[in-house]
Design a protein around this motif. Sequence first.
Motif, PDB file in Angstrom:
ATOM      1  N   UNK A  44      36.749  22.853  14.411  1.00  0.00           N
ATOM      2  CA  UNK A  44      35.871  22.910  14.802  1.00  0.00           C
ATOM      3  C   UNK A  44      34.841  22.879  16.074  1.00  0.00           C
ATOM      4  N   UNK A  45      35.673  22.904  17.076  1.00  0.00           N
ATOM      5  CA  UNK A  45      34.328  23.174  18.172  1.00  0.00           C
ATOM      6  C   UNK A  45      33.791  24.628  18.092  1.00  0.00           C
ATOM      7  N   UNK A  46      32.203  24.853  18.416  1.00  0.00           N
ATOM      8  CA  UNK A  46      31.821  26.149  18.570  1.00  0.00           C
ATOM      9  C   UNK A  46      31.211  25.708  19.927  1.00  0.00           C
ATOM     10  N   UNK A  47      31.879  26.987  20.370  1.00  0.00           N
ATOM     11  CA  UNK A  47      31.112  26.649  22.117  1.00  0.00           C
ATOM     12  C   UNK A  47      29.698  27.597  22.119  1.00  0.00           C
ATOM     13  N   UNK A  48      28.750  26.942  22.263  1.00  0.00           N
ATOM     14  CA  UNK A  48      27.485  28.288  22.538  1.00  0.00           C
ATOM     15  C   UNK A  48      27.344  27.805  23.850  1.00  0.00           C
ATOM     16  N   UNK A  49      27.497  29.319  24.108  1.00  0.00           N
ATOM     17  CA  UNK A  49      26.440  29.795  25.755  1.00  0.00           C
ATOM     18  C   UNK A  49      26.191  30.270  25.504  1.00  0.00           C
ATOM     19  N   UNK A  50      25.571  31.388  27.237  1.00  0.00           N
ATOM     20  CA  UNK A  50      24.820  32.471  27.091  1.00  0.00           C
ATOM     21  C   UNK A  50      25.223  33.312  26.555  1.00  0.00           C
ATOM     22  N   UNK A  51      24.694  34.230  25.594  1.00  0.00           N
ATOM     23  CA  UNK A  51      25.429  35.420  24.746  1.00  0.00           C
ATOM     24  C   UNK A  51      26.111  36.579  25.951  1.00  0.00           C
ATOM     25  N   UNK A  52      25.314  36.960  26.988  1.00  0.00           N
ATOM     26  CA  UNK A  52      25.773  37.982  27.832  1.00  0.00           C
ATOM     27  C   UNK A  52      27.494  37.613  28.635  1.00  0.00           C
ATOM     28  N   UNK A  53      28.103  36.161  28.366  1.00  0.00           N
ATOM     29  CA  UNK A  53      29.047  36.280  29.093  1.00  0.00           C
ATOM     30  C   UNK A  53      30.027  35.388  28.324  1.00  0.00           C
ATOM     31  N   UNK A  54      31.312  36.103  29.326  1.00  0.00           N
ATOM     32  CA  UNK A  54      32.677  35.928  28.012  1.00  0.00           C
ATOM     33  C   UNK A  54      32.464  34.185  28.382  1.00  0.00           C
ATOM     34  N   UNK A  55      33.698  33.347  27.467  1.00  0.00           N
ATOM     35  CA  UNK A  55      33.019  31.871  27.168  1.00  0.00           C
ATOM     36  C   UNK A  55      34.082  31.236  28.525  1.00  0.00           C
ATOM     37  N   UNK A  56      35.018  31.611  28.995  1.00  0.00           N
ATOM     38  CA  UNK A  56      35.838  31.302  30.125  1.00  0.00           C
ATOM     39  C   UNK A  56      34.557  31.575  31.444  1.00  0.00           C
ATOM     40  N   UNK A  57      33.550  32.069  31.304  1.00  0.00           N
ATOM     41  CA  UNK A  57      33.288  31.949  32.433  1.00  0.00           C
ATOM     42  C   UNK A  57      31.524  30.975  32.029  1.00  0.00           C
ATOM     43  N   UNK A  58      31.687  29.679  31.598  1.00  0.00           N
ATOM     44  CA  UNK A  58      30.988  28.888  31.517  1.00  0.00           C
ATOM     45  C   UNK A  58      31.928  27.366  30.546  1.00  0.00           C
ATOM     46  N   UNK A  59      33.158  27.940  30.429  1.00  0.00           N
ATOM     47  CA  UNK A  59      33.704  25.997  29.302  1.00  0.00           C
ATOM     48  C   UNK A  59      35.063  27.149  30.156  1.00  0.00           C
ATOM     49  N   UNK A  60      35.660  25.359  30.450  1.00  0.00           N
ATOM     50  CA  UNK A  60      37.242  25.094  30.634  1.00  0.00           C
ATOM     51  C   UNK A  60      37.056  24.359  29.786  1.00  0.00           C
ATOM     52  N   UNK A  61      39.055  24.196  29.431  1.00  0.00           N
ATOM     53  CA  UNK A  61      39.508  23.160  28.680  1.00  0.00           C
ATOM     54  C   UNK A  61      40.415  21.820  29.114  1.00  0.00           C
ATOM     55  N   UNK A  62      40.873  21.691  30.463  1.00  0.00           N
ATOM     56  CA  UNK A  62      41.591  21.012  31.078  1.00  0.00           C
ATOM     57  C   UNK A  62      42.757  20.093  30.493  1.00  0.00           C
TER      58      UNK A  62
END
Length: 221
Positions: A44-62
């Motif tokens: 249910x969590x769709x993470x939008x981020x800068x289109x040219x970057x990998x998710x891990x470059x702008x998001x973490x779940x710890x």
Amino acid sequence: MGVLTNRIALACTTIFLVLTQWSSSWPVNDPTLGFLELPLNTSNLDIQRPYDLALSERYSFIEGVHKLWVYFTDKPHSPDSRTHARTEIRIRGYDYSSGVWQFEGYGYVPSGTANVTIMQVFGASPHATTLMLIVGSNGTLTYYRTAVLDPYIYDRWFRVNVIHDVYASHLKVYIDGVLKFEAPGRGGTFHYFKCGVYSQPDGSYYMESRWKGIKVLKKCD
Ligand SMILES: *[C@@H]1O[C@H](CO)[C@@H](O)[C@H](O)[C@H]1NC(C)=O
Ligand SMILES: *[C@@H]1O[C@H](CO)[C@@H](O)[C@H](O)[C@H]1NC(C)=O
Ligand SMILES: *[C@@H]1O[C@H](CO)[C@@H](O)[C@H](O)[C@H]1NC(C)=O
């Protein structure tokens, strides 16, 4: 969907019975009272981020904490978008066009992050959004860039509850369980919740917000 509806009806009846019995000791100002929490998982969590970057470059779940960050100079979330940079959780599976819905989450904004939307009720007409919570200069939390909901939100966890009554075209915003603001709806045929960082035109160079305990709830009919 039928199964889910039946489960909601059953759970709501149970909540009502429990409340009737224990109302004297229940926290009466809890904004989630009379609402049912809907099932939410990573799908249910769709993470939008800068289109040219990998998710891990702008998001973490710890340890249960979603951390989302973005730089003012980042690209938008899709190549054909002309919006400012964002890293945002877009709730999927609970787009709604009727009923009374609620978002709950615990947010955290580090000092320095400024002029950025941290939570949205998406969908409106002719505008794109029905509600934006914005952190401005000096840590002020505002409804769009008008009403001040909290003069200094930086460097602490705060609880956010946003209730959207589609029938009444009315919204309520609670910070730390206290009703801070009420606003009219802004039209539109469907809505969903978002949280994270979405730069405003004058956003700071670095923007970050953290979220935990994200819930989507729906009022018992
Ligand atoms: C996540 O939730 C969706 C519907 O809300 C469900 O279809 C799916 O099976 C769930 N996935 C897991 C891993 O629980
Ligand atoms: C932020 O705080 C500084 C220092 O107190 C002040 O000069 C400035 O006007 C404030 N900015 C805003 C937009 O409130
Ligand atoms: C935020 O916006 C205000 C008003 O446009 C501006 O004065 C301020 O410098 C901005 N703050 C940051 C940190 O960029």
